[in-house]
Design an enzyme around this catalytic site. Structure first.
Site, PDB file in Angstrom:
ATOM      1  N   HIS A 189       0.895  -1.328   0.007  1.00  0.00           N
ATOM      2  CA  HIS A 189      -0.101   0.109   0.218  1.00  0.00           C
ATOM      3  C   HIS A 189       0.886   1.264  -0.057  1.00  0.00           C
ATOM      4  O   HIS A 189       0.799   2.255   0.819  1.00  0.00           O
ATOM      5  CB  HIS A 189      -0.965  -0.141   1.287  1.00  0.00           C
ATOM      6  CG  HIS A 189      -2.088   0.873   1.046  1.00  0.00           C
ATOM      7  ND1 HIS A 189      -1.945   2.130   0.730  1.00  0.00           N
ATOM      8  CD2 HIS A 189      -3.264   0.638   1.761  1.00  0.00           C
ATOM      9  CE1 HIS A 189      -3.183   2.667   0.977  1.00  0.00           C
ATOM     10  NE2 HIS A 189      -4.119   1.821   1.253  1.00  0.00           N
ATOM     11  N   GLU A 294      -0.302   1.044  -5.713  1.00  0.00           N
ATOM     12  CA  GLU A 294      -0.164  -0.091  -5.000  1.00  0.00           C
ATOM     13  C   GLU A 294      -0.327  -1.387  -5.642  1.00  0.00           C
ATOM     14  O   GLU A 294      -1.445  -1.971  -6.106  1.00  0.00           O
ATOM     15  CB  GLU A 294      -1.410  -0.081  -3.856  1.00  0.00           C
ATOM     16  CG  GLU A 294      -1.604   1.304  -3.297  1.00  0.00           C
ATOM     17  CD  GLU A 294      -3.030   1.468  -2.336  1.00  0.00           C
ATOM     18  OE1 GLU A 294      -3.353   0.355  -2.061  1.00  0.00           O
ATOM     19  OE2 GLU A 294      -3.454   2.341  -2.465  1.00  0.00           O
TER      20      GLU A 294
END
Length: 319
Positions: A189, A294
Site C-alpha cells: 500500500h 499499490e
C-alpha cells in the site's frame, strides 16, 4: 533479533571492505534504519514492517506519511508502505477472512527483524545496496492476538526491503506451513509523495480494465494519461506483468513502478471529503501531496496448499 539483550545499536562495516550501508536501531527497538554510503536511506517500523521513510542522497523524502500517523503500534500506520495481508479491504462473503479487520493483520502486528545483507565487493562501489529482512508467522509473539482467533492457519511471511541509489524494492514471500489450505490476498500500500496532485499524471494503465470502488462500476477503461481530480479508488488489472506505471509531475517523470508476480495495481487518493473524515490523516489537505500506487494480488485469491508459497514484489525507481 532486535529484542535480544545487549544488542549493538549499529551493525558496522566489515574492516577492509569498501564503504557499505550502516544499519541502526532506534533506542526503543521500534524501528530499523539503513543508510547507504552515498547518503540514501530507508526506515522501517517493526509495527507492521511498515516502511515510513525513503530518502534520496539529498535527503528528499519520497514517501508520504501523515502527521497524525500512529507509530506506537496502536493502529495501522497512515502512510509509508503498509503491508496488506491476508485480505484486501474487507470480504464479508469470504468464509476464511470475513471476520478480519480491513486489510488484515500484517500491518497491525509486530514483525521480527531477521537481518541485513549488503553489496560489499569493489564492483558495487557505484551501485551500493542494502536488503533488510523481516518475518511474521502464526507462531510469532508479535502477531495481532485477534488474528490467531479469526484466521487459524499456519503461515510464515518473509518481507524484504531493498534500497539502492535510485530505487526501493519491497517483496513478500507467503508460505503455508500447516496442513489446511488457505486463501490470501497481498498488497503493498505505497503512498508516494508528490508536490501537487493537480500536476500529476499516471501513465501505463491505458485501456486497462479496472473496478471503480467509488462509482461501484467494473470493467472500465480510459486512455493515457490518468489524472486525479476527485476521490479515486480503482483496482486495475493490467494484461501484462511487465507493464510499468510511471508517475510524472508537470510532464516530468518522477517514479516508475514495476511489479513482479503481482497482477493488480490500486490507485487511491482520498480527496477532500474522505481525508476530512479520517482522524489520522493530517494535514487535511495532505491529499494534494500524496498518491497511492499499490501493486498487489487482490482481484482474486491465492490458494495455498500445504507447503505452497506465493511470492510478489514491487520496485519503485526514481526516474
Amino acid at each position: 533479533m532486535v529484542d535480544r539483550a545487549n544488542k549493538p545499536k549499529t551493525l558496522v562495516s566489515t574492516p577492509g571492505l569498501p564503504p557499505q550501508a550502516i544499519v541502526t536501531f532506534s533506542d526503543d527497538n521500534s524501528r530499523v534504519r539503513a543508510e547507504l554510503p552515498t547518503g540514501e536511506s530507508v526506515e522501517v517500523l517493526l509495527h507492521g514492517a511498515t516502511v515510513i521513510s525513503w530518502k534520496d542522497a539529498a535527503g528528499d523524502e519520497k514517501l508520504w506519511l501523515s502527521e497524525a500517523a500512529k507509530l506506537d503500534g496502536s493502529k495501522a500506520v497512515r502512510g509509508g508502505i503498509p503491508v496488506v495481508f491476508p485480505v484486501f479491504g474487507t470480504a464479508p462473503d469470504h468464509e476464511q477472512t470475513k471476520t478480519l479487520p480491513q486489510h488484515g493483520f500484517a500491518r497491525t502486528s509486530r514483525w521480527e527483524f531477521l537481518g541485513k545483507s549488503t553489496s560489499e565487493d569493489s564492483s558495487s562501489l557505484s551501485s551500493p545496496s542494502v536488503k533488510l529482512d523481516f518475518g511474521l508467522s502464526s507462531a510469532a509473539a508479535g502477531l495481532d492476538p485477534l488474528a490467531r482467533e479469526r484466521w487459524p492457519f499456519a503461515f510464515n511471511l518473509i518481507y524484504s526491503v531493498t534500497l539502492t541509489r535510485d530505487s526501493l524494492n519491497t517483496g513478500i514471500v507467503v508460505t503455508n506451513d500447516g496442513e489446511k489450505p488457505f486463501d490470501c490476498q497481498v498488497l503493498l500500500h505505497t503512498y508516494l509523495r508528490v508536490k501537487d496532485i493537480s500536476s500529476v499524471t499516471i501513465e501505463g494503465l491505458a485501456s486497462t480494465p479496472y473496478t471503480d470502488k467509488v462509482a461501484s462500476t467494473t470493467n472500465q477503461t480510459h486512455p493515457d494519461p490518468l489524472t486525479i481530480t476527485a476521490e479515486t479508488d480503482r483496482v486495475y488489472t493490467p494484461s501484462s506483468l511487465s507493464a510499468a506505471v510511471t508517475v510524472s509531475e508537470s510532464g516530468v517523470p518522477k517514479f516508475r513502478v514495476t511489479r513482479d508476480n503481482l497482477t493488480d495495481v490500486v490507485v487511491w487518493n482520498p480527496w477532500t471529503n474522505k481525508a476530512a473524515g479520517m482522524a489520522d490523516f493530517e494535514p487535511k489537505d495532505g491529499f494534494r501531496q500524496m498518491l497511492c500506487v499499490e501493486p498487489g494480488s487482490v482481484s482474486s485469491w491465492q490458494v495455498l496448499e500445504q507447503g505452497d508459497a506465493f511470492e510478489g514484489a514491487q520496485t519503485i525507481t526514481l526516474v
